[in-house]
Enzyme design. Structure first.
Site, PDB file in Angstrom:
ATOM      1  N   HIS A 170       0.819  -1.210   0.000  1.00  0.00           N
ATOM      2  CA  HIS A 170       0.000   0.000   0.000  1.00  0.00           C
ATOM      3  C   HIS A 170       0.855   1.263   0.000  1.00  0.00           C
ATOM      4  O   HIS A 170       2.076   1.202  -0.137  1.00  0.00           O
ATOM      5  CB  HIS A 170      -0.972  -0.045   1.171  1.00  0.00           C
ATOM      6  CG  HIS A 170      -2.029  -1.105   1.012  1.00  0.00           C
ATOM      7  ND1 HIS A 170      -3.136  -1.202   1.821  1.00  0.00           N
ATOM      8  CD2 HIS A 170      -2.150  -2.118   0.118  1.00  0.00           C
ATOM      9  CE1 HIS A 170      -3.885  -2.215   1.441  1.00  0.00           C
ATOM     10  NE2 HIS A 170      -3.298  -2.791   0.411  1.00  0.00           N
ATOM     11  N   ARG A 224      -3.867  -5.686  18.505  1.00  0.00           N
ATOM     12  CA  ARG A 224      -2.834  -4.699  18.764  1.00  0.00           C
ATOM     13  C   ARG A 224      -1.703  -4.783  17.736  1.00  0.00           C
ATOM     14  O   ARG A 224      -1.296  -5.874  17.336  1.00  0.00           O
ATOM     15  CB  ARG A 224      -2.265  -4.886  20.168  1.00  0.00           C
ATOM     16  CG  ARG A 224      -3.244  -4.580  21.275  1.00  0.00           C
ATOM     17  CD  ARG A 224      -2.686  -4.923  22.639  1.00  0.00           C
ATOM     18  NE  ARG A 224      -2.431  -6.359  22.773  1.00  0.00           N
ATOM     19  CZ  ARG A 224      -2.021  -6.942  23.886  1.00  0.00           C
ATOM     20  NH1 ARG A 224      -1.795  -6.202  24.973  1.00  0.00           N
ATOM     21  NH2 ARG A 224      -1.822  -8.243  23.938  1.00  0.00           N
TER      22      ARG A 224
END
Length: 393
Positions: free
Chosen positions: A190, A252
């Site tokens: 990305h 997380r």
């Protein structure tokens, strides 16, 4: 095996990223901590949100957005509520909707922009609609003026899946900041890379606090002393260490990913600028090949990649095009997931299809995309141009 001359994705790290990793390794603190928190603050400032929460992936970002809406104190989302989605996106736009028992209404996309067909979207909205989940596809933001006009005065939540469109803007406002919440991805391929990683931004403090709890086991440890989930926490940290209040996850991120994100965010403007320059070259080339329909920009795209749909009136084979590009070392992929409703997994969904999905089906049959990068692609795009000439002239 053919040598890859034009890859779909490439590494964007320099010495600064490796120095950031070394800093975390030297600290001995690898789980989510001050690097992640610092990155969240910088990310929120950059993208125009009051709050940002980092996750271990963009997929988790979509999951936690949907989950958080079920635990609002007022007007929480309910199983069976209707969510309108475009029929073309990545799987993790849709999976949380199924997992939380929502009714999914698929709407066709616009063949030019690859985002919502706005006429179909307008027709699909009913009194049952609770959410419009807009996907900014391949770097291209939606027409948010039009979408907002469609939901004005209605009790409809706008969410954004902006995982493919980091850095895109619409009327000088960052994509991902138009909805109640917006998701981002920093996966390897990305616009910026933190190994794995995702982010949600929102201005809603209650949803932010809910996501802080959901991200880490549903416990209270990461919540502020005064918060929207429990009201007030005990002053005794031992008491709050393992106190669970929501049915959460472990989403997380690593401390390394937070440190990488801070460095990559400083480079993002340059990355986007080069992607736009590469797009100018691509669109100039495509003018020579009228049988190819490229993506039409809305606002200012951040150009995740370059999509191509073969105009079927020219009777040109997608397979021949893919083979030619592959033989010349140019990697290709389908346009995201194509028409998602074709997948076997759809049997597990509570869903309906609004009208027809002609354009989504056309993309399935005749669409593909090639990569864009943070560096100059003149050489690679000339190879792409030469490959097209070999096949079609």
């Amino acid at each position: 095996m053919t040598q890859v001359n034009y890859p779909l994705a490439s590494p964007s790290w320099g010495k600064e990223e490796y120095e950031a990793l070394d800093r975390v390794i030297s600290s001995g603190n690898f789980s989510m901590g001050k690097e992640v928190l610092s990155f969240e603050h910088q990310f929120a400032d950059y993208f125009g949100g009051k709050h940002a929460i980092m996750l271990n992936s963009g997929s988790s970002a979509n999951l936690i957005m949907i989950a958080a809406l079920f635990f609002k104190k007022e007007n929480p989302l309910q199983k069976g509520d209707e969510v309108i989605v475009p029929a073309v996106s990545w799987s993790t736009t849709y999976m949380p909707l199924q997992q939380y028992g929502l009714k999914v209404k698929f709407v066709d996309i616009d063949l030019q922009t690859l985002n919502f067909d706005l006429s179909a979207l307008s027709e699909a909205i009913t009194d049952k609609t609770k959410i419009i989940f807009a996907v900014n596809l391949l770097g291209n933001p939606n027409d948010f003026d039009k979408i907002n006009s469609l939901i004005e005065g209605k009790n409809i939540i706008l969410l954004e899946d902006n995982c493919e469109s980091m850095g895109a803007t619409y009327k000088n406002k960052q994509a991902g900041s138009f909805g109640l919440m917006g998701s981002f991805s920093s996966f390897f391929s990305h616009h910026m890379s933190t190994m794995e990683g995702g982010m949600v931004i929102t201005d809603d403090e209650e949803l932010y606090h809910i996501m802080l709890s959901l991200r880490a086991h549903g416990w209270t440890r990461n919540l502020p002393q005064t918060n929207w989930v429990t009201g007030n926490k005990s002053d005794d940290p031992f008491e709050e260490s393992f106190k669970f209040v929501l049915p959460g996850y472990n989403l997380r991120p690593l401390e390394m990913s937070g440190a990488l994100g801070k460095v990559q965010l400083e480079k993002l403007n340059g990355f986007i600028k080069q992607r736009k320059k590469n797009a100018e070259t691509f669109y100039q080339i495509i003018k020579e090949f009228p049988f190819i329909i490229p993506q039409k920009e809305i606002g200012e795209s951040s150009y995740f990649g370059f999509s191509m749909i073969l105009d079927e009136k020219y009777n040109i084979s997608k397979n021949d095009l893919i083979k030619t590009l592959t033989d010349n070392g140019i990697e290709t992929r389908p346009i995201v997931g194509g028409n998602f409703t074709k997948n076997e997994v759809i049997k597990y969904f509570d869903y309906e299809i609004h009208g027809h999905l002609h354009n989504a089906e056309l993309i399935d049959r005749s669409g593909l995309f090639i990569g864009n990068h943070h560096y100059d692609l003149t050489k690679e795009l000339n190879l792409f141009k030469d490959s097209l000439h070999k096949l079609f002239h």
